[in-house]
Structures are given as structure tokens and as C-alpha cells.
Design an enzyme around this catalytic site. Structure first.
Site, short mmCIF file in Angstrom:
data_model
loop_
_atom_site.label_atom_id
_atom_site.label_comp_id
_atom_site.label_asym_id
_atom_site.label_seq_id
_atom_site.Cartn_x
_atom_site.Cartn_y
_atom_site.Cartn_z
N CYS A 67 0.78 -1.24 0.01
CA CYS A 67 0.01 0.08 -0.05
C CYS A 67 0.88 1.23 0.01
O CYS A 67 1.87 1.32 0.58
CB CYS A 67 -0.85 0.15 1.32
N CYS A 82 -3.14 -0.11 8.99
CA CYS A 82 -2.31 -1.31 8.91
C CYS A 82 -0.92 -1.20 9.61
O CYS A 82 0.13 -0.85 8.82
CB CYS A 82 -2.34 -1.67 7.64
N GLN A 84 -18.72 -9.95 13.40
CA GLN A 84 -17.10 -10.21 13.11
C GLN A 84 -16.64 -9.86 11.69
O GLN A 84 -17.22 -10.59 10.91
CB GLN A 84 -16.67 -11.55 13.55
N TYR A 115 -23.55 -10.89 26.68
CA TYR A 115 -23.34 -9.96 25.70
C TYR A 115 -23.58 -10.70 24.44
O TYR A 115 -22.65 -10.76 23.18
CB TYR A 115 -21.93 -9.48 25.70
N CYS A 133 -11.48 -9.08 22.31
CA CYS A 133 -10.83 -8.32 21.49
C CYS A 133 -9.83 -7.36 21.93
O CYS A 133 -9.39 -6.52 21.37
CB CYS A 133 -11.83 -7.53 20.48
#
Length: 444
Positions: free
Chosen positions: A72, A81, A283, A312, A409
Site C-alpha cells: 500500500c 495497518c 465479526q 453480551y 478483542c
């Protein structure tokens, strides 16, 4: 004594939780953006604090064995990223260590065996969701892409390497429509203009795509022409508009109005079908999510007699994935619309052993536990990035289920919550990271 603008040669010996390389000059730590562990580099010092400093790479003297050419041209400015210059092998090692260090440093868990991170088959093009801000550049031209790190400057990039190719084509078509019909881009400083964001979602198993325009207007002019433009894409099954008139960083409005096709697209996880609206949590890496949920199933070791508590629960993705092997499923979620989606998803898959309730976990869990508790109770929690609150953890400890599976996460909040659980009678048995976010610092 190191000063700002000095050039120093250092070896990058470590990498932080946010991806910066870390090296030392005479025991003085320097954090170096875009450096890779193992790099030897000349670094320009950009800031000096009392006990540490910051720098940027002037020249790589000897590249790390993990260093690769980024795929990129705008990755440094975009900032999404953080690990794009690191090989995927190196990324997985880094992420495994990130989890291990969080558990040790924050959780006080010194002898926990963290399994190697499970890698993604797709390192690029894996995102099934993308939210593109829309604005104007200095010349007044419409631009879209992603915000530069910690700013609201839009870095033009309609063809992100992490998104499917069709996302870029759809975004280009929306911008072309805006230019043709003079539909203004949003100006967040003046709070003028119309199109704020373009939100795209794709079902990777079904191929179905939804497009949602978030607008700063009560009505969208030229929407028939937009429908005509986008309905030419074979896989677009839903087009909607979400009105957000607030001067806020929140992307979505309160709801979304469908102007073409279905109100939700469909996707499958394993053999279970899910309906996904623009407002639903789902997700972003489909194939890795299946691996993750199979891990939950493995860790649960279901025999068919257990009561599985899904706290959750969202739209029920985890528990419905497990339902075939479970005795009973009880899900609790504070977002009422998500609970309705979970019930509908259970119904459309002919799953009859799952019940879902809307409400606060601390209030509902103790009441429902008395009603539905079985011979064996397994709690699964998948909280947001901030982790679980202590009241929920205290409720779990008080009720005493035999097993808890924590899907996280954020290694830092996971470690904090596990510290509480281990101080209150529970023992960590297994930890297995899954990389749902290749080329970024995030790990599930």
C-alpha cells in the site's frame, strides 16, 4: 544526553502493544513508528520526555528478517495497518507475545501457556465490513478513504487492500454519482453537506452486499439515480440510508431506511444462517470467525446436557453456532434490536433450545440463572473492547458456573478481567489467540 533532531543508530529489540518499534540508546528507550523488531536503523529523534523518547526512521541499515515491502502506498499516513511492513510470520509471533505479555504484566498470570496465534488464510481482502468517510480535499474535490491516525484528515483510498475488490468499485460508483448530481460531501467543521459515510457489508459465504449511506439531511436527493447506479452491481441486495444530523463522531444514525432490496443481507457461519443489518455487530473476518467459534465449541466440550449462558450475546452468533451440541442456550444482551435479531436467527434455523432476553446482565443473569440453571452451566462472554464490568464478573463468581469461556478483542482488558476471576476461585486452563485482523495490531 539525547536531544530532539539528533540522529542515532539503534537496534529495534521489541515492539509495543500499539505496534511501535522499541530500541535503546545508552539505556534510554526510543519508540520508533513503522520500525520492525530486528531492524537496525538510523533514527531521527522527534520528541524527548524525561524517561523515554520518540523517533522516526531516517534509514534502514540492516532490515529485520521480518521486514517486507508494504502492499500500500498510503499505509503510513492512514495508520490502519500498523504491521504492514512485517511478514505475516512475524505478525503472528508478535501477536502471540502481545497476549502473553498482557496476561503476565496486567493479569499477574506468570505461568500461563499461550498457544501460538492461529493465522488467517486471507491476509488481504478479508474485511466483510468497511466504513468510508466522505469529504473534500483542499481543492474542493470529493474524497473518500480512511482517517489518518488520531485525526479526521481523510486519506484518499477507495481500494483498500484489506477490503474485497468490489467494495472499491462500489465506492467509486457512489462518488461518481455524487459528482454527476452535485450531491455535496459532508464538511464536519461547518456541519454542512450531505454524504458523511458510505458503509459497506458483505456476506462472504453468500456474496450478498449491503450499501448504507449515512447522510446529514432528512431526505436524499437523486436517490432514484443512486439506486439505478448501484443496482447494476449483481451482488448488491440492500441499499439503505441512515440519517445522522448530529455534530458528532458517531457514524450511524439511530436507524436505517431501506430504499432498495432487503432490509438485511444473509451470511452463514458453519451451517447457521444469519441476517445482518447495518446496525448489527458481526465479526469482520468470516473464515477466522468460524475457526474462533469452533474453538469455543472445543473449549466448551459440550455433551448435550449443559446450560450455555451467552452474555453480551449480540445477534446470537456464538450461541447459535453451538446450539446443536448444547442442552439449553440462554442469551442476554442490552440492545433490544440485537435480541430480536437473535430470536429471528434462531427461528429461521429451526433452533428451539435457545432463548434470548433483552436487559442488563447484572439484573437479568441472577434471575434467569435460578430459572434455567442446569446440572452443568457454562458461561460464554464476548464483551466489547473495554472488557466486562466488575459487577458482571462478580455475578458470575457468585453464581459459580463450572466453566467460563471469555472471547476478547483486547488482551489488556482480558488480562484485567482474568486477574479478577483468578483472585476469586477460577483457574485459567487454556488461551488461544486468533488473528482476525491481519496487518493491524489487533488480536482476538
Amino acid at each position: 544526553m539525547i536531544r530532539k533532531n539528533d540522529v542515532v543508530r539503534i537496534m529495534i529489540t521489541d515492539q509495543t502493544a500499539t505496534g511501535e518499534g522499541l530500541g535503546k540508546v545508552d539505556s534510554f528507550p526510543l519508540f520508533v513508528k513503522h520500525a520492525v523488531i530486528g531492524d537496525e536503523a538510523d533514527v531521527i529523534v522527534t520528541a524527548v520526555k524525561k524517561t523515554y523518547g520518540y523517533g522516526r526512521i531516517k534509514q534502514i541499515i540492516k532490515p529485520s528478517r521480518y521486514r517486507v515491502e508494504p502492499k500500500c502506498t498510503v499505509w503510513k499516513r492512514c495508520g490502519g495497518c500498523q504491521l504492514l511492513s512485517m511478514s505475516y510470520e512475524g505478525q503472528l509471533e508478535y501477536k502471540t507475545n502481545k497476549v502473553r505479555e498482557a496476561l503476565r504484566r496486567i493479569g499477574g498470570l506468570q505461568n500461563i501457556d499461550v498457544e501460538p496465534a492461529v493465522g488467517s488464510d486471507l491476509v488481504f481482502g478479508y474485511r466483510n465490513k468497511a466504513q468510508y468517510p466522505v469529504g473534500k480535499d483542499k481543492n474542493g474535490e470529493i474524497v473518500s478513504g480512511f482517517y489518518a491516525g488520531r485525526t479526521h484528515e481523510i486519506i484518499p483510498n477507495t481500494h483498500c487492500a484489506l477490503a474485497p475488490e468490489d467494495f472499491g468499485k462500489i465506492l467509486d460508483a457512489v462518488i461518481k454519482w455524487m459528482k454527476r448530481f452535485k450531491v455535496a460531501a459532508y464538511d464536519e467543521v461547518k456541519h454542512t453537506g450531505v454524504v458523511r459515510h458510505v458503509f459497506l457489508r458483505k456476506g462472504f459465504k453468500t456474496g450478498e452486499i449491503s450499501v448504507c449511506l449515512i447522510i446529514n439531511a432528512r431526505e436524499l436527493k437523486h436517490k432514484e439515480e443512486l439506486i439505478k447506479t448501484l443496482s447494476g452491481f449483481e451482488n448488491i441486495k440492500s441499499i439503505s440510508i441512515s440519517v445522522n444530523l448530529s455534530n458528532t463522531n458517531v457514524i450511524m444514525g439511530d436507524d436505517a431506511e431501506v430504499i432498495y432490496g432487503k432490509d438485511r443481507i444473509e451470511d452463514l457461519l458453519g451451517d447457521v444462517s444469519f441476517l445482518i443489518s447495518p446496525m448489527s455487530f458481526y465479526q469482520i473476518n468470516h473464515d477466522q470467525t468460524e475457526k474462533l467459534y469452533n474453538c469455543v465449541k472445543e473449549f466448551a466440550g459440550l455433551k448435550g446436557s449443559e446450560t450455555v449462558w451467552d452474555l453480551y450475546c449480540g445477534i446470537g452468533t456464538i450461541s447459535l453456532f453451538l446450539a446443536e451440541k448444547a442442552g439449553k442456550i440462554v442469551g442476554i444482551e442490552v440492545v433490544e434490536r440485537a435480541v430480536e435479531d437473535a430470536k429471528e436467527n434462531a427461528c429461521r434455523n429451526n433452533i428451539t433450545n435457545a432463548k434470548y432476553y433483552a436487559g442488563d446482565v447484572q439484573e437479568l443473569f441472577p434471575k434467569l440463572y435460578k430459572e434455567y440453571s442446569g446440572d452443568e452451566n457454562i458461561v460464554i462472554i464476548d464483551p466489547p473492547r473495554k472488557g466486562s464490568d466488575e459487577k458482571t464478573l462478580a455475578t458470575i463468581v457468585e453464581l459459580g458456573p463450572e466453566k467460563m469461556i471469555y472471547v476478547s478483542c483486547d488482551p489488556a482488558t482480558l488480562a484485567r478481567d482474568l486477574k479478577y476471576m483468578t483472585a476469586n476461585g477460577y483457574e485459567v486452563k487454556k488461551v488461544r489467540p486468533y488473528d482476525l485482523f491481519p496487518n493491524s495490531v489487533h488480536i482476538e
